[in-house]
Design an enzyme around this catalytic site. Sequence first.
Site, PDB file in Angstrom:
ATOM      1  CE  LYS A   1      -3.986   2.265   0.313  1.00  0.00           C
ATOM      2  NZ  LYS A   1      -3.445   3.099  -0.900  1.00  0.00           N
TER       3      LYS A   1
ATOM      4  CE  LYS B   1       4.876   7.387  -2.154  1.00  0.00           C
ATOM      5  NZ  LYS B   1       4.257   7.844  -1.241  1.00  0.00           N
TER       6      LYS B   1
ATOM      7  CG  ASP C   1       3.669  10.944  -2.710  1.00  0.00           C
ATOM      8  OD1 ASP C   1       3.415  10.728  -1.491  1.00  0.00           O
ATOM      9  OD2 ASP C   1       4.545  11.501  -3.350  1.00  0.00           O
TER      10      ASP C   1
ATOM     11  CB  THR D   1      -1.968  13.603   4.388  1.00  0.00           C
ATOM     12  OG1 THR D   1      -2.127  12.491   3.774  1.00  0.00           O
ATOM     13  CG2 THR D   1      -0.485  13.544   5.104  1.00  0.00           C
TER      14      THR D   1
ATOM     15  CG  ASN E   1      -4.084  16.365  -0.054  1.00  0.00           C
ATOM     16  OD1 ASN E   1      -3.370  15.639   0.793  1.00  0.00           O
ATOM     17  ND2 ASN E   1      -5.386  16.417  -0.287  1.00  0.00           N
TER      18      ASN E   1
HETATM   19  P1  NDP Z   1       1.091  17.978  -3.833  1.00  0.00           P
HETATM   20  O1  NDP Z   1       1.402  17.468  -5.298  1.00  0.00           O
HETATM   21  O2  NDP Z   1      -0.331  18.338  -3.546  1.00  0.00           O
HETATM   22  O3  NDP Z   1       1.733  19.363  -3.276  1.00  0.00           O
HETATM   23  C1  NDP Z   1       3.096  19.328  -3.370  1.00  0.00           C
HETATM   24  C2  NDP Z   1       3.647  20.636  -2.753  1.00  0.00           C
HETATM   25  O4  NDP Z   1       5.161  20.479  -2.415  1.00  0.00           O
HETATM   26  C3  NDP Z   1       3.467  21.593  -3.772  1.00  0.00           C
HETATM   27  O5  NDP Z   1       3.272  23.064  -3.319  1.00  0.00           O
HETATM   28  C4  NDP Z   1       4.956  21.849  -4.655  1.00  0.00           C
HETATM   29  O6  NDP Z   1       5.121  23.018  -5.212  1.00  0.00           O
HETATM   30  C5  NDP Z   1       5.811  21.414  -3.537  1.00  0.00           C
HETATM   31  N1  NDP Z   1       6.975  20.739  -3.949  1.00  0.00           N
HETATM   32  C6  NDP Z   1       6.938  19.317  -4.755  1.00  0.00           C
HETATM   33  N2  NDP Z   1       8.102  19.268  -4.804  1.00  0.00           N
HETATM   34  C7  NDP Z   1       8.903  20.185  -4.628  1.00  0.00           C
HETATM   35  C8  NDP Z   1      10.248  20.283  -4.679  1.00  0.00           C
HETATM   36  N3  NDP Z   1      11.167  19.598  -5.519  1.00  0.00           N
HETATM   37  N4  NDP Z   1      10.927  21.641  -4.160  1.00  0.00           N
HETATM   38  C9  NDP Z   1       9.983  22.293  -3.641  1.00  0.00           C
HETATM   39  N5  NDP Z   1       8.599  22.201  -3.568  1.00  0.00           N
HETATM   40  C10 NDP Z   1       7.952  21.156  -4.043  1.00  0.00           C
HETATM   41  O7  NDP Z   1       1.528  16.828  -2.883  1.00  0.00           O
HETATM   42  P2  NDP Z   1       1.185  16.425  -1.456  1.00  0.00           P
HETATM   43  O8  NDP Z   1       0.746  17.781  -0.719  1.00  0.00           O
HETATM   44  O9  NDP Z   1       0.425  15.188  -1.528  1.00  0.00           O
HETATM   45  O10 NDP Z   1       2.599  15.838  -1.091  1.00  0.00           O
HETATM   46  C11 NDP Z   1       3.466  16.598  -0.258  1.00  0.00           C
HETATM   47  C12 NDP Z   1       4.279  16.003   0.693  1.00  0.00           C
HETATM   48  O11 NDP Z   1       3.619  15.106   1.659  1.00  0.00           O
HETATM   49  C13 NDP Z   1       5.347  14.695  -0.214  1.00  0.00           C
HETATM   50  O12 NDP Z   1       6.508  14.351   0.493  1.00  0.00           O
HETATM   51  C14 NDP Z   1       4.316  13.539   0.014  1.00  0.00           C
HETATM   52  O13 NDP Z   1       5.223  12.345  -0.244  1.00  0.00           O
HETATM   53  C15 NDP Z   1       4.131  13.580   1.343  1.00  0.00           C
HETATM   54  N6  NDP Z   1       2.719  12.857   1.813  1.00  0.00           N
HETATM   55  C16 NDP Z   1       1.351  13.016   1.158  1.00  0.00           C
HETATM   56  C17 NDP Z   1       0.599  11.965   1.470  1.00  0.00           C
HETATM   57  C18 NDP Z   1      -0.796  12.211   0.780  1.00  0.00           C
HETATM   58  O14 NDP Z   1      -1.812  11.718   1.255  1.00  0.00           O
HETATM   59  N7  NDP Z   1      -0.974  12.968  -0.108  1.00  0.00           N
HETATM   60  C19 NDP Z   1       0.530  10.974   2.847  1.00  0.00           C
HETATM   61  C20 NDP Z   1       1.752  11.448   3.276  1.00  0.00           C
HETATM   62  C21 NDP Z   1       2.807  12.069   3.055  1.00  0.00           C
HETATM   63  P3  NDP Z   1       4.985  22.996  -7.046  1.00  0.00           P
HETATM   64  O15 NDP Z   1       3.776  23.054  -7.324  1.00  0.00           O
HETATM   65  O16 NDP Z   1       5.933  24.134  -7.206  1.00  0.00           O
HETATM   66  O17 NDP Z   1       5.663  21.755  -7.484  1.00  0.00           O
HETATM   67  O1  2IT Z   2       3.183   8.904   1.742  1.00  0.00           O
HETATM   68  C1  2IT Z   2       2.054   8.354   1.803  1.00  0.00           C
HETATM   69  O2  2IT Z   2       1.726   7.894   2.913  1.00  0.00           O
HETATM   70  C2  2IT Z   2       1.287   8.617   0.823  1.00  0.00           C
HETATM   71  N1  2IT Z   2       1.324   9.268  -0.178  1.00  0.00           N
HETATM   72  C3  2IT Z   2      -0.346   7.998   1.083  1.00  0.00           C
HETATM   73  C4  2IT Z   2      -0.493   6.427   0.529  1.00  0.00           C
HETATM   74  C5  2IT Z   2      -1.740   5.814   0.499  1.00  0.00           C
HETATM   75  O3  2IT Z   2      -1.776   4.883   0.196  1.00  0.00           O
HETATM   76  O4  2IT Z   2      -2.731   6.601   0.924  1.00  0.00           O
END
Ligand code: NDP
Ligand code: 2IT
Length: 448
Positions: free
Chosen positions: A92, A128, A168, A212, A243
């Site tokens: 997952k 992943k 993600d 999250t 997100n």
């Molecule tokens: P989104 O795509 O919704 O948002 C990502 C954000 O991070 C954007 O603001 C983006 O800016 C910025 N970003 C991405 N890459 C870079 C970079 N290389 N340098 C600077 N800023 C960056 O993703 P999420 O909010 O879903 O994910 C954010 C983090 O949280 C990740 O590390 C992800 O693995 C983690 N995560 C997400 C979960 C989920 O349920 N979605 C669960 C657990 C962890 P820009 O638009 O300019 O690229």
């Molecule tokens: O990093 C993470 O935990 C996620 N992007 C969520 C993964 C999921 O299966 O909901």
Amino acid sequence: MSGREYVNKVISEVEKRNLGEKEFLDAVTEVLNSLVPVFDKHPEYIKEGILERLVEPERQIFFRVPWIDDKGNVQVNRGFRVQFNSAIGPYKGGLRLHPSVNQSIIKFLGFEQTFKNSLTGLPIGGGKGGSDFDPKGKSDREVMRFCQSFMSELYKHIGLDTDVPAGDIGVGAREIGYLYGYYKKIKNANDQGVLTGKGLTYGGSLGRTEATGYGLVYFTEEMLNDNNTSFEDKKVVISGSGNVAIYACKKATELGAKVVALSDSNGYIYDENGINLDVVKEIKEVRRGRIKEYLDKVPTAKYVEGCRKIWEIKCDIALPCATQGELDIESAKILIKNGVKVVSEGANMPTTLDAIEELQKSGVMFGPAKAANAGGVACSALEMSQNSMRLSWTFEEVDEKLKEIMVNIYKNSKNAAEEYGNPGNILMGANISGFVKVAEAMMAQGIV
Ligand code: NDP
Ligand code: 2IT
């Protein structure tokens, strides 16, 4: 063999076998070093080769993803799915669409996911995937054609009880919709639980979008309460504006904090009156615009080019919610100098190893990603349960379960840190607590 000798031996094997994979090696080193006391107490794990098996993904799939852009040109991306560990349940974990995606990044994320998923207390293994496809600037039709091509290979490797992807970076409701639609068509099966983060009209769970970010704040609030404080009246800086960042901002504000900054990869906005989230949501969720556009609606706010400078803002609580490696040692030193009390990770591995050490040395409370951001995948597992039962829980039911899971993750991590002689080290406690369940499941299932 002592725990230290065992860990050193495995780390050096991993370094040889995964040359140049910096993110993966960082993740492995960080986790393994904190497990030393576990092997001193459980030499049977050494005998059964638990670590040697744990650091090698069960299966890795790399594939070509050809698609046709709006001009009629052929484009080719690389697809990845790493099925890391299935000891406690089906693989997952999310799918990431970002130009930086490579084998090392997907492996580090899959490795971390294994322990995170264990911490949720729910029966999910670690995996992943993703692609180096860049959704920025692509039309909806281009994203759809890419997702369909990606799924035309991925569907062979996933399934309700095998592997369940989700979102993600770069993968939200739009992408999950295209992926699910195509999966259903080519499988001729409405296997809703094969993907999570689905829309509410076709099997999605209420609360998954928020999970999250909300979970991060629930976890951090529990850590604060345990140290006789709370989010109330605190100044908070959150990196990212996707997100995770958006819903962390919403919940922290609801708990009485003032969030003063958000960022994207170009720069950050500072609003001393507190971020107006409706403006951010309109820019990011509706128009897919840049955070800079916040100033069009709130001209009193400031915009600063360069996303890393966000950590120069004085704050009580820092929540890195963008990406790996975004909070380095220089940033940590500035945060400490400015009196930060808490750093809690919404993103995966946003704080570099030396920065974590610096924060811990200075007595800053640290919420590690695999514990603090586990709310997203926990809610994904709740979505799988609802799909299996063919019913939907209310938002309140899901939110209540999420809160309980995050409080338990904090308590279990805290207790494990105490049990293994390092009270207050939630990072070590989360690694140990997540690891022990996986190790016990692997022990019970033999050498497979
Ligand atoms: P989104 O795509 O919704 O948002 C990502 C954000 O991070 C954007 O603001 C983006 O800016 C910025 N970003 C991405 N890459 C870079 C970079 N290389 N340098 C600077 N800023 C960056 O993703 P999420 O909010 O879903 O994910 C954010 C983090 O949280 C990740 O590390 C992800 O693995 C983690 N995560 C997400 C979960 C989920 O349920 N979605 C669960 C657990 C962890 P820009 O638009 O300019 O690229
Ligand atoms: O990093 C993470 O935990 C996620 N992007 C969520 C993964 C999921 O299966 O909901």
